[in-house]
Design an enzyme around this catalytic site. Structure first.
Site, mmCIF file in Angstrom:
data_model
loop_
_atom_site.group_PDB
_atom_site.id
_atom_site.type_symbol
_atom_site.label_atom_id
_atom_site.label_comp_id
_atom_site.label_asym_id
_atom_site.label_seq_id
_atom_site.Cartn_x
_atom_site.Cartn_y
_atom_site.Cartn_z
ATOM 1 N N ARG A 149 -0.551 3.937 34.644
ATOM 2 C CA ARG A 149 0.199 4.413 33.488
ATOM 3 C C ARG A 149 -0.137 3.636 32.217
ATOM 4 O O ARG A 149 -0.313 4.228 31.147
ATOM 5 C CB ARG A 149 1.703 4.322 33.775
ATOM 6 C CG ARG A 149 2.591 4.948 32.701
ATOM 7 C CD ARG A 149 2.474 6.464 32.696
ATOM 8 N NE ARG A 149 1.439 6.976 31.806
ATOM 9 C CZ ARG A 149 0.765 8.088 32.027
ATOM 10 N NH1 ARG A 149 0.964 8.782 33.112
ATOM 11 N NH2 ARG A 149 -0.136 8.503 31.172
ATOM 12 N N LYS A 176 0.653 0.970 8.347
ATOM 13 C CA LYS A 176 1.622 1.839 9.022
ATOM 14 C C LYS A 176 1.199 2.034 10.475
ATOM 15 O O LYS A 176 0.806 3.122 10.902
ATOM 16 C CB LYS A 176 1.738 3.173 8.278
ATOM 17 C CG LYS A 176 2.314 3.010 6.876
ATOM 18 C CD LYS A 176 2.361 4.327 6.131
ATOM 19 C CE LYS A 176 2.925 4.136 4.724
ATOM 20 N NZ LYS A 176 2.946 5.397 3.955
ATOM 21 N N LYS A 216 2.511 -3.754 -5.340
ATOM 22 C CA LYS A 216 3.050 -2.400 -5.323
ATOM 23 C C LYS A 216 4.226 -2.288 -6.280
ATOM 24 O O LYS A 216 4.572 -3.244 -6.987
ATOM 25 C CB LYS A 216 3.432 -2.029 -3.892
ATOM 26 C CG LYS A 216 2.265 -2.226 -2.897
ATOM 27 C CD LYS A 216 2.564 -1.710 -1.539
ATOM 28 C CE LYS A 216 2.330 -0.220 -1.465
ATOM 29 N NZ LYS A 216 2.445 0.307 -0.091
ATOM 30 N N GLU A 276 -1.125 -1.223 -7.413
ATOM 31 C CA GLU A 276 -0.757 0.182 -7.254
ATOM 32 C C GLU A 276 -0.320 0.749 -8.601
ATOM 33 O O GLU A 276 0.517 0.156 -9.282
ATOM 34 C CB GLU A 276 0.385 0.290 -6.241
ATOM 35 C CG GLU A 276 0.898 1.700 -6.023
ATOM 36 C CD GLU A 276 2.093 1.715 -5.092
ATOM 37 O OE1 GLU A 276 1.885 1.792 -3.873
ATOM 38 O OE2 GLU A 276 3.238 1.627 -5.585
ATOM 39 N N ASP A 333 -1.895 6.043 -6.852
ATOM 40 C CA ASP A 333 -0.909 6.445 -5.854
ATOM 41 C C ASP A 333 -0.276 7.789 -6.184
ATOM 42 O O ASP A 333 0.338 7.960 -7.244
ATOM 43 C CB ASP A 333 0.183 5.375 -5.747
ATOM 44 C CG ASP A 333 1.135 5.641 -4.597
ATOM 45 O OD1 ASP A 333 0.653 5.923 -3.492
ATOM 46 O OD2 ASP A 333 2.361 5.565 -4.807
#
Length: 291
Positions: free
Chosen positions: A101, A136, A168, A198, A219
């Protein structure tokens, strides 16, 4: 890391994942199949895709039982058709079923990431833009998922918060502006480290250029605005790299690349993919199954 050699971090991860699944022992296999029974496990794909994770599956079985023999029958990164036999694992039936598995889970997920990445890379054929991943990723699986992106033909962005400066929107707000954020970062990092900013508008692009950013992220810009931003950046500072980001899909990625950006970052390579359906079937090598 390309896994042509295993590192201790991966070994410890696999041991932990096995402990999570096996615990005190595989009670079903232990109570239904006699000790000493041996089999060959045939690992095959139930749908087409790009195979990734063969060395990791081999390591899983090796940790479960070093006497098992794992034989890959395709190349890592190979595009295969539905029904293709990917690998065989031979030896103790107990060991094969205990490791099955985890080995399949890892191969399915990594092949899913590699297949998704390959689909995006295909859309960029003939264009110079480079496809990269993001942070992510699944917690605990970043190393493996970023490896799968490379196997699928993509490249890696930063691995974590520690290896590059990426300013950012929230950093900009906290610092009081792009100029202030870049200035403070520049004063506190090694000269070899780059600073990415960004931006969401042409005004922010200008501010980032004036602040001395090394990379400017565009962005969620519409393609027309992105094209204009790239044109301005290359005209004023040809050495500055450009990156497109935000809601990039298979339908939009080529148009984005046509804007002239150097890099396109796609979060959905590692957070929105379908695992490849892979199975293992036993082909008994020795008699001895309980009646």
């Amino acid at each position: 890391m390309m896994f042509n050699g295993y590192n201790e971090e991966l070994v410890q991860c696999i041991k932990g994942w096995l402990q999570e699944d096996v615990g005190a022992g595989d009670i079903t296999t232990r109570t239904t199949i006699p000790a000493g029974h041996e089999s060959k496990g045939i690992i095959h794909a139930k749908e087409s895709g790009v195979i990734c994770g063969l060395p990791i599956a081999e390591l899983v079985f090796e940790i479960v039982d070093p006497s098992l023999t794992f034989t890959p029958l395709v190349q890592e990164g190979q595009a295969i058709a539905k029904g293709t036999v990917i690998a065989e694992v031979e030896g103790s039936t107990h060991a094969i079923l205990t490791g099955e598995r985890l080995a399949l889970n890892l191969m399915q997920r990594l092949s899913g990431v590699a297949s998704r990445t390959a689909a995006f890379v295909q859309k960029l054929e003939g264009l110079p833009a480079r496809l990269v991943d993001t942070r992510k990723t699944t917690p605990g699986h970043r190393m493996l998922e970023k490896y799968a992106v490379r196997i699928g033909g993509g490249s890696n962005h930063r691995f974590g918060l520690y290896d590059a400066v990426m300013i950012k929107d929230n950093h900009i707000k906290g610092a009081g502006g792009i100029r202030q954020a870049v200035s403070r970062a520049r004063a506190n990092i090694p000269h070899t480290m780059t600073i990415e900013v960004e931006t969401e508008s042409l005004e922010q692009v200008e501010e980032a250029l004036q602040a001395g950013a090394d990379i400017i992220m565009l962005d969620n810009m519409p393609p027309e605005l992105m094209t204009e931003a790239v044109k301005r950046i290359k005209a004023k500072s040809p050495h500055v790299k450009t990156e497109a980001s935000g809601n990039v899909s298979l339908e939009t990625v080529r148009r984005i690349a046509e804007s002239g950006v150097d890099v396109i970052s796609v979060g959905r390579l590692t957070y929105s993919f379908d695992s490849l359906d892979i199975s293992l079937d036993l082909n008994a090598k020795k008699e001895g199954a309980p009646e």
